[in-house]
Design an enzyme around this catalytic site. Sequence first.
Site, mmCIF file in Angstrom:
data_model
loop_
_atom_site.group_PDB
_atom_site.id
_atom_site.type_symbol
_atom_site.label_atom_id
_atom_site.label_comp_id
_atom_site.label_asym_id
_atom_site.label_seq_id
_atom_site.Cartn_x
_atom_site.Cartn_y
_atom_site.Cartn_z
ATOM 1 N N TYR A 53 46.194 46.948 49.894
ATOM 2 C CA TYR A 53 46.564 46.504 51.230
ATOM 3 C C TYR A 53 46.455 47.670 52.206
ATOM 4 O O TYR A 53 47.209 48.648 52.143
ATOM 5 C CB TYR A 53 47.983 45.952 51.260
ATOM 6 C CG TYR A 53 48.230 44.785 50.333
ATOM 7 C CD1 TYR A 53 47.185 44.040 49.800
ATOM 8 C CD2 TYR A 53 49.521 44.416 49.983
ATOM 9 C CE1 TYR A 53 47.417 42.969 48.956
ATOM 10 C CE2 TYR A 53 49.771 43.353 49.138
ATOM 11 C CZ TYR A 53 48.708 42.633 48.628
ATOM 12 O OH TYR A 53 48.943 41.572 47.774
ATOM 13 N N HIS A 111 46.176 43.995 39.695
ATOM 14 C CA HIS A 111 45.943 43.073 40.812
ATOM 15 C C HIS A 111 45.087 41.865 40.423
ATOM 16 O O HIS A 111 45.318 40.751 40.871
ATOM 17 C CB HIS A 111 45.299 43.830 41.976
ATOM 18 C CG HIS A 111 45.654 43.275 43.316
ATOM 19 N ND1 HIS A 111 45.792 44.032 44.445
ATOM 20 C CD2 HIS A 111 45.915 42.004 43.725
ATOM 21 C CE1 HIS A 111 46.104 43.274 45.476
ATOM 22 N NE2 HIS A 111 46.180 42.034 45.062
#
Length: 279
Positions: A53, A111
């Site tokens: 992010y 992830h």
Amino acid sequence: MKTVKFPSRSTVPALGQGTWNMGEEAARKRDEVRALQLGLDLGMTLIDTAEMYGEGGAEEVVGEAIAGRRDEVYLVSKVYPHNASFEGTQAACERSLRRLKVDCLDLYLLHWQGHFALDETVDGFEALKKAGKIKDYGVSNFDLESMQDAVGCGAIATDQVLYNLCKRGIEFDLLPWCRQQGIPLMAYSPLESHGREQAALLDNPGLHAVAHAHGVTPAQIALAWVLHQDGVIAIPKATDPVHVRANRAAADIKLSPQDMAALDRAFPPPRRSRALDMR
């Protein structure tokens, strides 16, 4: 607030805070930090982030938001698949810890699946756990078959997946299996995140009818529905204080069996196995 228990016996609020798209613009950082701090004040003490992010920018935002409040926070971050070798997980975790300005993560996730063997990644997680850098580890974007493989490699604490009224595929197989295993799921994008898909959710007449009956917004009903699911943690992102407070208020909405039936009619549950929805 409703809580959910991880296999390690860590208990967390069922409503947390997401940080996807945070840390991408310096001009927004102050508002993002304040939004997370307000969420903490309101009891949303689980914060989810990732090295992906804002290429670490979101972790820096979180680090500033939790300064002086680390003990209040259940902190989750994620490693890129291309960093998920044994050595790579060590280096990536150290970078995340530096950006977050903490000594330890409560939960560290892969992830999504990449080219490294999962058992190598889990070995890396175990080494981090032994070193006191993380307390638990898990995965994200794993379907049922992948989760079954994952639990054979190590102590998987959770699977973080896309789940909302429009994306209910996990209810056919993954969610029931995880409940049987005592593994909670983390629902990202519980209110959708893209314009057209979010409109398909929030503009639904059936959702509006339930919201009208409760005197709240469609978004609050959609979030309350996710929070109604056993063993599910929702992590919506909000940077506007109004939205932060609205999310928190959604956790107090009690949906009746009639409400749930109406939402099933508006958003039918799956009748067969589907490919895992992902962002």
